[in-house]
Design a protein around this motif. Sequence first.
Motif, PDB file in Angstrom:
ATOM      1  N   ASN A   1      43.359 -43.815   9.829  1.00  0.00           N
ATOM      2  CA  ASN A   1      43.500 -44.704  10.995  1.00  0.00           C
ATOM      3  C   ASN A   1      42.507 -45.853  10.934  1.00  0.00           C
ATOM      4  O   ASN A   1      42.834 -46.996  11.276  1.00  0.00           O
ATOM      5  CB  ASN A   1      43.305 -43.904  12.280  1.00  0.00           C
ATOM      6  CG  ASN A   1      44.464 -42.972  12.569  1.00  0.00           C
ATOM      7  OD1 ASN A   1      45.524 -43.070  11.954  1.00  0.00           O
ATOM      8  ND2 ASN A   1      44.265 -42.054  13.495  1.00  0.00           N
ATOM      9  N   TRP A   2      41.280 -45.552  10.513  1.00  0.00           N
ATOM     10  CA  TRP A   2      40.259 -46.604  10.394  1.00  0.00           C
ATOM     11  C   TRP A   2      40.662 -47.630   9.350  1.00  0.00           C
ATOM     12  O   TRP A   2      40.627 -48.839   9.603  1.00  0.00           O
ATOM     13  CB  TRP A   2      38.916 -45.967  10.041  1.00  0.00           C
ATOM     14  CG  TRP A   2      37.848 -46.954   9.684  1.00  0.00           C
ATOM     15  CD1 TRP A   2      37.167 -47.779  10.537  1.00  0.00           C
ATOM     16  CD2 TRP A   2      37.353 -47.236   8.373  1.00  0.00           C
ATOM     17  NE1 TRP A   2      36.257 -48.546   9.839  1.00  0.00           N
ATOM     18  CE2 TRP A   2      36.346 -48.234   8.512  1.00  0.00           C
ATOM     19  CE3 TRP A   2      37.639 -46.732   7.104  1.00  0.00           C
ATOM     20  CZ2 TRP A   2      35.640 -48.737   7.410  1.00  0.00           C
ATOM     21  CZ3 TRP A   2      36.939 -47.227   6.008  1.00  0.00           C
ATOM     22  CH2 TRP A   2      35.956 -48.223   6.168  1.00  0.00           C
ATOM     23  N   ALA A   3      41.063 -47.150   8.174  1.00  0.00           N
ATOM     24  CA  ALA A   3      41.427 -48.074   7.100  1.00  0.00           C
ATOM     25  C   ALA A   3      42.659 -48.889   7.468  1.00  0.00           C
ATOM     26  O   ALA A   3      42.776 -50.065   7.101  1.00  0.00           O
ATOM     27  CB  ALA A   3      41.655 -47.297   5.803  1.00  0.00           C
ATOM     28  N   MET A   4      43.589 -48.287   8.197  1.00  0.00           N
ATOM     29  CA  MET A   4      44.774 -49.027   8.622  1.00  0.00           C
ATOM     30  C   MET A   4      44.375 -50.217   9.492  1.00  0.00           C
ATOM     31  O   MET A   4      44.942 -51.314   9.385  1.00  0.00           O
ATOM     32  CB  MET A   4      45.721 -48.101   9.387  1.00  0.00           C
ATOM     33  CG  MET A   4      47.052 -48.734   9.738  1.00  0.00           C
ATOM     34  SD  MET A   4      48.108 -49.046   8.283  1.00  0.00           S
ATOM     35  CE  MET A   4      48.699 -47.375   7.956  1.00  0.00           C
ATOM     36  N   GLN A   5      43.384 -50.006  10.337  1.00  0.00           N
ATOM     37  CA  GLN A   5      42.942 -51.092  11.216  1.00  0.00           C
ATOM     38  C   GLN A   5      42.120 -52.133  10.481  1.00  0.00           C
ATOM     39  O   GLN A   5      42.232 -53.331  10.754  1.00  0.00           O
ATOM     40  CB  GLN A   5      42.115 -50.491  12.365  1.00  0.00           C
ATOM     41  CG  GLN A   5      41.638 -51.503  13.390  1.00  0.00           C
ATOM     42  CD  GLN A   5      40.735 -50.879  14.418  1.00  0.00           C
ATOM     43  OE1 GLN A   5      39.524 -51.062  14.410  1.00  0.00           O
ATOM     44  NE2 GLN A   5      41.328 -50.106  15.324  1.00  0.00           N
ATOM     45  N   LYS A   6      41.303 -51.700   9.522  1.00  0.00           N
ATOM     46  CA  LYS A   6      40.326 -52.603   8.908  1.00  0.00           C
ATOM     47  C   LYS A   6      40.803 -53.247   7.605  1.00  0.00           C
ATOM     48  O   LYS A   6      40.328 -54.334   7.256  1.00  0.00           O
ATOM     49  CB  LYS A   6      39.015 -51.855   8.633  1.00  0.00           C
ATOM     50  CG  LYS A   6      38.402 -51.187   9.860  1.00  0.00           C
ATOM     51  CD  LYS A   6      38.120 -52.183  10.976  1.00  0.00           C
ATOM     52  CE  LYS A   6      37.513 -51.489  12.186  1.00  0.00           C
ATOM     53  NZ  LYS A   6      37.310 -52.405  13.323  1.00  0.00           N
ATOM     54  N   PHE A   7      41.707 -52.615   6.882  1.00  0.00           N
ATOM     55  CA  PHE A   7      42.060 -53.119   5.557  1.00  0.00           C
ATOM     56  C   PHE A   7      43.545 -53.403   5.369  1.00  0.00           C
ATOM     57  O   PHE A   7      43.953 -53.916   4.333  1.00  0.00           O
ATOM     58  CB  PHE A   7      41.623 -52.104   4.481  1.00  0.00           C
ATOM     59  CG  PHE A   7      40.142 -51.926   4.397  1.00  0.00           C
ATOM     60  CD1 PHE A   7      39.351 -52.846   3.728  1.00  0.00           C
ATOM     61  CD2 PHE A   7      39.521 -50.838   4.999  1.00  0.00           C
ATOM     62  CE1 PHE A   7      37.971 -52.683   3.651  1.00  0.00           C
ATOM     63  CE2 PHE A   7      38.144 -50.671   4.931  1.00  0.00           C
ATOM     64  CZ  PHE A   7      37.370 -51.600   4.259  1.00  0.00           C
ATOM     65  N   SER A   8      44.340 -53.061   6.361  1.00  0.00           N
ATOM     66  CA  SER A   8      45.783 -53.156   6.183  1.00  0.00           C
ATOM     67  C   SER A   8      46.378 -54.127   7.187  1.00  0.00           C
ATOM     68  O   SER A   8      45.736 -54.552   8.144  1.00  0.00           O
ATOM     69  CB  SER A   8      46.413 -51.765   6.341  1.00  0.00           C
ATOM     70  OG  SER A   8      47.811 -51.847   6.330  1.00  0.00           O
ATOM     71  N   ASN A   9      47.631 -54.425   6.969  1.00  0.00           N
ATOM     72  CA  ASN A   9      48.376 -55.264   7.915  1.00  0.00           C
ATOM     73  C   ASN A   9      49.034 -54.429   9.001  1.00  0.00           C
ATOM     74  O   ASN A   9      49.967 -54.860   9.652  1.00  0.00           O
ATOM     75  CB  ASN A   9      49.434 -56.071   7.175  1.00  0.00           C
ATOM     76  CG  ASN A   9      50.413 -55.175   6.420  1.00  0.00           C
ATOM     77  OD1 ASN A   9      50.359 -53.944   6.538  1.00  0.00           O
ATOM     78  ND2 ASN A   9      51.301 -55.784   5.643  1.00  0.00           N
TER      79      ASN A   9
ATOM     80  N   GLY B   1      53.133 -46.520   3.072  1.00  0.00           N
ATOM     81  CA  GLY B   1      52.477 -46.873   4.321  1.00  0.00           C
ATOM     82  C   GLY B   1      50.978 -46.666   4.287  1.00  0.00           C
ATOM     83  O   GLY B   1      50.299 -46.782   5.309  1.00  0.00           O
ATOM     84  N   SER B   2      50.422 -46.392   3.121  1.00  0.00           N
ATOM     85  CA  SER B   2      48.996 -46.121   3.000  1.00  0.00           C
ATOM     86  C   SER B   2      48.182 -47.389   3.186  1.00  0.00           C
ATOM     87  O   SER B   2      48.532 -48.456   2.668  1.00  0.00           O
ATOM     88  CB  SER B   2      48.690 -45.529   1.627  1.00  0.00           C
ATOM     89  OG  SER B   2      47.300 -45.502   1.400  1.00  0.00           O
TER      90      SER B   2
ATOM     91  N   ASP C   1      35.767 -47.896  14.315  1.00  0.00           N
ATOM     92  CA  ASP C   1      36.800 -47.373  15.206  1.00  0.00           C
ATOM     93  C   ASP C   1      37.708 -46.400  14.453  1.00  0.00           C
ATOM     94  O   ASP C   1      38.157 -46.695  13.343  1.00  0.00           O
ATOM     95  CB  ASP C   1      37.619 -48.535  15.772  1.00  0.00           C
ATOM     96  CG  ASP C   1      38.520 -48.114  16.915  1.00  0.00           C
ATOM     97  OD1 ASP C   1      38.309 -47.018  17.464  1.00  0.00           O
ATOM     98  OD2 ASP C   1      39.435 -48.885  17.262  1.00  0.00           O
ATOM     99  N   HIS C   2      37.953 -45.243  15.055  1.00  0.00           N
ATOM    100  CA  HIS C   2      38.823 -44.167  14.562  1.00  0.00           C
ATOM    101  C   HIS C   2      38.106 -43.147  13.680  1.00  0.00           C
ATOM    102  O   HIS C   2      38.669 -42.074  13.432  1.00  0.00           O
ATOM    103  CB  HIS C   2      40.049 -44.697  13.805  1.00  0.00           C
ATOM    104  CG  HIS C   2      41.032 -45.413  14.659  1.00  0.00           C
ATOM    105  ND1 HIS C   2      41.695 -44.801  15.699  1.00  0.00           N
ATOM    106  CD2 HIS C   2      41.453 -46.702  14.645  1.00  0.00           C
ATOM    107  CE1 HIS C   2      42.487 -45.665  16.293  1.00  0.00           C
ATOM    108  NE2 HIS C   2      42.349 -46.832  15.686  1.00  0.00           N
ATOM    109  N   LEU C   3      36.903 -43.432  13.210  1.00  0.00           N
ATOM    110  CA  LEU C   3      36.300 -42.496  12.263  1.00  0.00           C
ATOM    111  C   LEU C   3      35.820 -41.199  12.912  1.00  0.00           C
ATOM    112  O   LEU C   3      35.441 -40.269  12.205  1.00  0.00           O
ATOM    113  CB  LEU C   3      35.165 -43.160  11.479  1.00  0.00           C
ATOM    114  CG  LEU C   3      35.653 -43.840  10.203  1.00  0.00           C
ATOM    115  CD1 LEU C   3      34.551 -44.605   9.515  1.00  0.00           C
ATOM    116  CD2 LEU C   3      36.255 -42.820   9.230  1.00  0.00           C
ATOM    117  N   MET C   4      35.873 -41.105  14.237  1.00  0.00           N
ATOM    118  CA  MET C   4      35.615 -39.836  14.915  1.00  0.00           C
ATOM    119  C   MET C   4      36.872 -39.335  15.623  1.00  0.00           C
ATOM    120  O   MET C   4      36.789 -38.592  16.603  1.00  0.00           O
ATOM    121  CB  MET C   4      34.469 -40.009  15.914  1.00  0.00           C
ATOM    122  CG  MET C   4      33.101 -40.034  15.268  1.00  0.00           C
ATOM    123  SD  MET C   4      32.699 -38.466  14.468  1.00  0.00           S
ATOM    124  CE  MET C   4      32.195 -39.049  12.858  1.00  0.00           C
ATOM    125  N   ASP C   5      38.034 -39.723  15.119  1.00  0.00           N
ATOM    126  CA  ASP C   5      39.296 -39.288  15.728  1.00  0.00           C
ATOM    127  C   ASP C   5      39.549 -37.785  15.581  1.00  0.00           C
ATOM    128  O   ASP C   5      40.407 -37.229  16.272  1.00  0.00           O
ATOM    129  CB  ASP C   5      40.482 -40.021  15.081  1.00  0.00           C
ATOM    130  CG  ASP C   5      40.706 -41.407  15.665  1.00  0.00           C
ATOM    131  OD1 ASP C   5      40.019 -41.772  16.636  1.00  0.00           O
ATOM    132  OD2 ASP C   5      41.570 -42.144  15.130  1.00  0.00           O
TER     133      ASP C   5
END
Length: 1011
Positions: free
Chosen positions: A212-220, A228-229, A647-651
């Motif tokens: 979830n964190w990487a999706m927000q920070k590194f992805s579109n 979808g990675s 954000d999300h790294l403690m989900d």
Amino acid sequence: MPRLSWVAVLTTLAVFTTSVHAIGQRTCVAFTASSSTFSVVSGGTAAPILISPDDWPGVQRAAMDFAMDIHRVTGIMPILTNDTTSTSVTSPPIIVGTLGISTLIDTVVKNTNLDVSSISGQWESFMAQEVMNPLPGVPSAYVIIGADKRGSIYAIYDHSEQFGVSPWYWWADVPATQHAELYVESTGCAHGPPTVKYRGFFFNDEQPALQNWAMQKFSNATGAYYTGSPFNHNFYNAVFELMLRLRGNYLWPAMWSSAFGLDDPLNLYDADMYGVVMGTSHEEPMTRSTPVEWNIFGNGLAWDYAINNASIYQFWAEGAQRSKAYETIFTVGMRGAGDLPMAEGGDIPLLEKIVSDQRQILTDTFPGVNVTTIPQMWCLYSEVEGYYDAGMTVPDDVTLIWTDDDWGNIRRFPVPSEMNRTGGAGVYYHYDMVGTFRDYKWIQSSPLTKTFEQMSLAVEREATRIWIVNVGDLKPYEMETEFFLNYGYDSSVWNTENVDSFVNLWAQREFDASIDEAAQISTILSNLTRFNMNRKPELMNTTAYSLINYREAINVLAELQSMSDAANEIYNSLSADKQPAFFQLVWHPVTATYNLAQMNIYAGMNNLYASQARYSANYYADQVESLFEYDFDLENQYHTLLDGKWDHLMDQPHIGYAYWQQPMTNSMPMVTRLQTYKKNIAGVMRVVPENTQGAWPGDNQYNCAQGYSCPNPTITLDPYVVYGNRYVDVAAGGYEGFTWTVTANTSWVTFSEMGGSIDPTSNPEARVYVGVDWTQVPTGISTAVINFNATALDATATAWNNMTNMLNVPVTLVANKTVVPSDFHGFVEGDGGISIQAIHAARNTSVEGITWTQLVGYGRTASGITPWPRMGAGGANFSVGTGPSIEYDFYNFNTIGQAGNVTVTTYVSPSGNAYGLDRPIGFAIGVDDQTPVAEYYYPYAVPGSQPAQWDGTDGYAADNIIQVIQNFTAPPGAHTLKIWMIEPAVVVQNIVINTGDVMLSYLGPPESIVV
């Protein structure tokens, strides 16, 4: 593994004063000038950096980091130049490069006749020093020379770390330590080949947090086309830099819903360019993501080589071809779909056929290359180990990766006959796990001394080709990950006497802490991981720690509160730029752990107090609800730190597990309540003595076996009860307040308070500590009657209510004055038993140079002991009663049932039979001159499996302990308990001798009094 003589670190690794050094590395950086230093930055000017344009791209990229690191520390940006001449140099330069690759470095070596024989041809080695007249017109230069690509990169980052840049400067927001002046010693730094050839970590179980964190920070926000990675090259580039700064070199990429080689065409290229060796996990052969890529390209066919070998063979061949151009370790072998055992038919001949076919693929992919020179590994995970032990033939050049039990206990090491394989051996270790019998992935729970103890065995058993550790989402396992890689890089630095200093040094580097502050931080983190290792947070429940015996639960909370308070104090004392790092690395894990423990223990107290009809049950219900919501507040605080960088790294859900798999969200522990305005039919006062679940007056199932018409309570006390007293809780039984008094019929009874008022809302109970003035009591048994009296504050009570609102509850105190002979020295029975921390021995006898040695901080409550060195006497074992021994003197007044016998429970770490079935782990134990008894305490299990006792939420792994129980004759008096080494890997933590009244608890009784 050979070491360069001038790399012997020993004492230089551990002393920080006013500077920051690379942890575990030889120091060559200074912050003041001397006649023996070379200027990196002085007087506002930085030495230029020269690197050859024909050097490895990864080295050139690291050189850019090097220049930026100097700027981070000093505010001065050096000029970085691709050059093979001296035309651009206006002051003595720093020259960086790789021996035999860099034209610039080779020219300098030739011009100066520099002796590079110590690193030439050595894996990942480097040297650095000042040289004279390296290039025309250049009087001197500081040269940093790597024997190969990563040797150069490690040399660069080693200097950066010593300058003041933490490897975690981005991943944990650690600010650079500022220095206006920067120098290096002219003699420089150096390091030879690492202990472990390939050292790395594995992203696993990456949903929900990391993904979830990487999706927000590194992805579109949609991720890769096929999967979808979000794990694209931008994400991995940050990972690669961290890996290299930590002196690692090997990565298993994220695997669930991801495919490293498919998600981004730059992933493989960038890994190789940076200098990171890629592999795939134990269940992903031939660099193909399984099951992700197979689900996409397998055309719906079964992942079963027995019936679908042609399609799978082609699938693997495409993977090998895709990775051909890059530095890779190929995973061979096969598991079933979804990281499960293979289906019916997954037998030894089939697996041998699979490996043979995979090696044919490699032969075809690399024409003209001997397949035995292509790095390959086979991970003996779970049932796969059983195939090997059952006789499966594995090519000698394939590295065998031995695994732990998923809980940090390595299942098996190479035996002597396996230690000369050309492919060598390695270890797959876990800081994170998803699977039976319970996931654990939320927060750090692996003490460094545990990692050291296990991985030092790997070093001694020559399992040093590949080390890989499952780090889940990486955060919050920062410190643990660094230690794993640091120890693999140079195991000679760390030993039983200094391994606990790693955390101290780490704290000094990360927070520029003083020695005293670092010691405090080290204590906090060591106790935190000890607590979470004792019982993983995901395994915490409302009764894990005893609510009634040995004050266990309240002592656990007191220790955690002390840690939390200390972390708060340090956090508040730090400058604003250091607080985000401290929040992530110390404050949050400590605070969140304390909150979780408090919530569970308070829920247990709520349920217990409700069963005792104590009105305070409602207070604890409120507290549990508040703590449960605060858990989310802490998560949100983490997620909003630094404008949401993490954000999300403690989900990760971590409260409310019902079986092995994570809950879909957190759910609060169950609580109950008493009706707010319901009168208690037994009266306004509840009296609850220590060590009971019952309550008086009235009926309670725990007041006596009958459960009604029970006698008044009795408490016992002797001079050797550790706390020196007993408590009795005086509590409200309902919404009505009352006054209370306590009296005794003898003068030798003491009270912490003699009376007071109970207000059910603001002050619902009081704890009265009852003691004995032993100078007034004769030897033997004495009794006293203690009366607790209550008068209700309700002046309008009816006559019927007056009978229940004016209460008297007698409590009998039995004082047993025991006396130890004046010439005895040792542990004394108190409270029905004797508890001994294994480190507190009376005598310790060596045999053949092997001694029972302390593992500082390893253990549930203090430290552990283990025979050291483990490979002493050639790694041999000893027959019963002949090995190194350790002794404990004790004095008992009682025996079980007064029949002359005691029970000795030895708490040992849950290490398995790691030396093979013919060397089961064991020790010998005896009392006085009785024949010692051999204890081979880890039950037999079919290779590739675990014994039944290991499994479950109260098994060996969950409890992180094995209790070895033996009966001995020990009539009242002085005795000596003795433990002998049989096998080398035993770790003893504490010993409990039951003389008849040892009570149930999780950690065992507190250590007994010593005279």
